[in-house]
Design an enzyme around this catalytic site. Structure first.
Site, PDB file in Angstrom:
ATOM      1  N   HIS A 260     -48.298  61.116 -41.466  1.00 52.24           N
ATOM      2  CA  HIS A 260     -49.128  61.408 -42.707  1.00 52.24           C
ATOM      3  C   HIS A 260     -50.499  61.959 -42.198  1.00 52.24           C
ATOM      4  O   HIS A 260     -50.841  61.999 -41.058  1.00 52.24           O
ATOM      5  CB  HIS A 260     -49.277  60.367 -43.681  1.00 52.24           C
TER       6      HIS A 260
ATOM      7  N   CYS B  29     -47.761  53.388 -38.846  1.00 51.59           N
ATOM      8  CA  CYS B  29     -47.293  54.778 -39.404  1.00 51.59           C
ATOM      9  C   CYS B  29     -47.998  55.697 -38.235  1.00 51.59           C
ATOM     10  O   CYS B  29     -49.029  55.506 -37.642  1.00 51.59           O
ATOM     11  CB  CYS B  29     -47.583  55.257 -40.828  1.00 51.59           C
TER      12      CYS B  29
END
Length: 617
Positions: free
Chosen positions: A507, A526
């Site tokens: 992201h 992440c």
């Protein structure tokens, strides 16, 4: 006694009678010879936690007994685990040699087999702190290397056959261990639990184990019936197929050969107690050590002559800068704690690091794809590769040491513009709830909603109706937090969904300044991208999308979440290379931030790299 080894395997119609005769002869030998009788003893159960090790029968079979006795005629304490696969090859083909000629010389395939075993045996050459860390399942590799060096002073037929069986046994072991992913299974960790609401993972890279047992017998039987020259070529092809498919294997093998040779001599070390060394300084006790280190690191020529004895001159500074660049350090020529650390790295440490990077090549499929993303977590770097050429590169932030980003082969399944962030419960309890409790305006200022349940759309609960002081324990808070699209959203302007159920994805991020840090292991698992929108343009600008930058910006300005399914799925490789060859042909070395360049300690193999389980974002 050795006439037993010359019995040809019977035809099917008389196999029962001959097997009965063989059993009778072997049992007589067992009864009259204590050493033979030991072969019938039940082998203790292996303590290995790995599930793939074949379990020996409680009583030795005829084939197992034949292989064991033959091996032990030359190699004491040798014991087969793959008799069922290798014995038929010899018994069905007049005991012809596969790996040796009549004089006992090994063919090129056998030499290639030895080289692969040397690399894998080096995995346990030293432990994390430089101490010996033996692993039971690697001992056969180390034992094989010792036995295959044993000189054959007398080329007796039984000795030649025993040596040939030794190579077949190792070939079978390698086929088994590679097929069952023995060399990469301890890379799996449990830092991240499966996400309760993650849906079904769409994994295009599920490994399928090959029928290794049948393949071994078929391959060796095929080799045994070929003429010697054709057999050598066929076997070489089979052994080469055991090596990783990646082009990185050759530079790693070359480096391994060099550094294994360097282990014969003591590696000099710079004193750890003296202060920073700057260009132009004089430190007479350091210069002989530094010169030898730089020359053995191949960054300083053997003909180096000092301008002033004991001076850290421009030639040495240039060589040190090369070392710093090779290790991803700040290139300033200053020898401080970090530069001194890599200069003092012993050859044994480098051998171990190279061996582990070689074994991690087994994570990669034979074909990576025409277009894919390669993330090297140890280098904090992402590359978009198209037709074998990098077309986009950017820095990344990965999981912290307590919430490691997993090594995974993934597929990019969708791109989400203006994403909402469903904040994991652990992060909500740790970071969001205390701030909301102390500041009534915090949730509104960060565009965070309180919602109830996971229905779509989720039921919003007004924060004004909640008395946060009623909850002493944040983990008991019955609602969850969702951050709306916008400038404050911690996912930034785009999310790239991957095919796993552990809520691991890529992201954007509003915290761009963090990419200026050298060490960037700081997320909850992440992967944060430095230029996420640039990647969006590359992915959506091509067919079948054809999106312009303006169209993307229009969606972002609307602050409406937009899902775009990626078809076909784009391969994404989250890998971990602490040594690799760069595009200039130079080896690059990086710090082992996740402690994966060593085997787990033997007493801890039941807890393979298990860390604290945390949800990720």
């Amino acid at each position: 006694m050795f006439s037993l080894f010359l019995v040809k395997r019977p035809n099917r119609q008389c196999q029962g009678d001959i097997q009965w005769l063989l059993r009778t002869v072997i049992l007589c030998l067992f009864i009259t010879t204590p050493a033979m009788a030991a072969l019938t003893a039940t082998e203790p159960a292996s303590k290995s936690v790995f599930p793939h090790q074949p379990s020996p029968a409680s009583t030795a079979t005829i084939e197992t007994a034949w292989v064991d006795v033959t091996l032990r005629s030359r190699f004491s304490d040798a014991k087969t685990r793959f008799a069922a696969q290798i014995a038929p090859v010899y018994l069905d083909n007049d005991f012809k040699h596969i790996w040796l000629d009549a004089s006992g010389n090994v063919n090129d395939a056998a030499k290639s087999l030895v080289r692969l075993v040397e690399v894998l045996a080096a995995l346990s050459s030293t432990g994390k702190n430089g101490s010996a860390a033996p692993q039971d399942w690697l001992r056969p590799y180390q034992q094989f290397l010792q036995w295959q060096k044993k000189p054959m002073t007398l080329a007796l037929p039984r000795y030649l056959l025993a040596t040939d069986l030794l190579y077949s046994e190792m070939y079978a072991r390698l086929r088994h261990d590679i097929a069952t992913e023995r060399f990469i299974e301890w890379d799996m960790d449990n830092d991240h639990e499966e996400y309760l609401y993650g849906g079904n993972a769409l994994n295009d890279f599920k490994s399928t184990q090959s029928p290794w047992a049948q393949d071994i017998t078929l391959e060796l039987k095929t080799a045994s019936v070929l003429p010697s020259d054709e057999r050598a070529v066929f076997l070489a092809r089979q052994v080469n197929a055991l090596y990783p498919a990646s082009s990185q294997k050759e530079p790693l093998l070359d480096a391994l050969r060099y550094w294994q040779q360097q282990t014969d001599d003591v590696w000099p070390e710079l004193s750890k107690t003296e202060p920073l060394l700057s260009p132009g300084m004089i430190r007479e006790n350091w210069m002989p050590v530094l010169v030898e280190q730089l020359q053995r690191l191949k960054v300083l020529g053997d003909g180096y002559q000092a301008d002033i004895p004991g001076r850290y001159d421009s030639q040495l500074v240039a060589a040190v800068k090369r070392v710093q660049a090779m290790h991803g350090q700040i290139v300033d020529g200053m020898i401080g704690i970090q530069t001194r650390r890599v200069l003092n790295m012993s050859p044994a440490q480098r051998v171990r690091q190279l061996a582990h990077n070689f074994r991690r090549l087994y994570h990669l499929p034979e074909k990576l794809g025409d277009r894919y993303l390669m993330i090297n977590m140890a280098d904090y770097n992402l590359e978009l590769v198209e037709k074998n050429k990098p077309t986009l590169q950017m820095r990344v932030i990965i999981g912290s040491r307590d919430s490691r980003t997993p090594i995974m082969k993934q597929s990019l399944t969708s791109v989400i513009l203006s994403p909402r962030w469903n904040i994991p419960k652990s992060i909500g309890a740790k970071s969001i709830f205390p701030k909301a409790k102390n500041n009534p305006n915090y949730l509104k200022s960060r565009e965070i909603q309180v919602v109830n349940g996971w229905s779509s759309p989720a039921e919003e609960v007004s924060a004004d109706q909640i008395n946060f002081a009623d909850f002493d324990d944040p983990s008991q808070f019955p609602y969850r937090f969702v951050q709306l699209p916008g400038d404050h959203n911690q996912l930034g302007y785009v999310k790239f969904r991957l095919s796993n159920n552990k809520a691991i994805y890529m992201h954007d991020t509003p915290a761009k300044s963090l990419f200026n840090r050298r060490e960037r292991a700081m997320s909850n698992g992440c992967v944060r991208l430095e230029n996420a929108l640039l990647l969006v343009d590359r992915l959506l600008g091509s067919e079948p999308w054809g999106w312009t930058n303006k169209r993307v910006q229009d969606v972002l300005r609307s602050k409406e979440e937009r899902y775009l399914k990626m078809e076909p799925h784009l391969p994404v490789y989250l890998m971990y290379w602490t040594v690799w060859q760069d595009d200039n042909g130079d080896l690059q070395w990086r710090d082992d931030i996740y402690d994966k360049d060593h085997l787990p300690e033997p007493e801890r193999t039941t807890k393979l790299l298990v860390a604290s389980k945390k949800e990720s974002h």
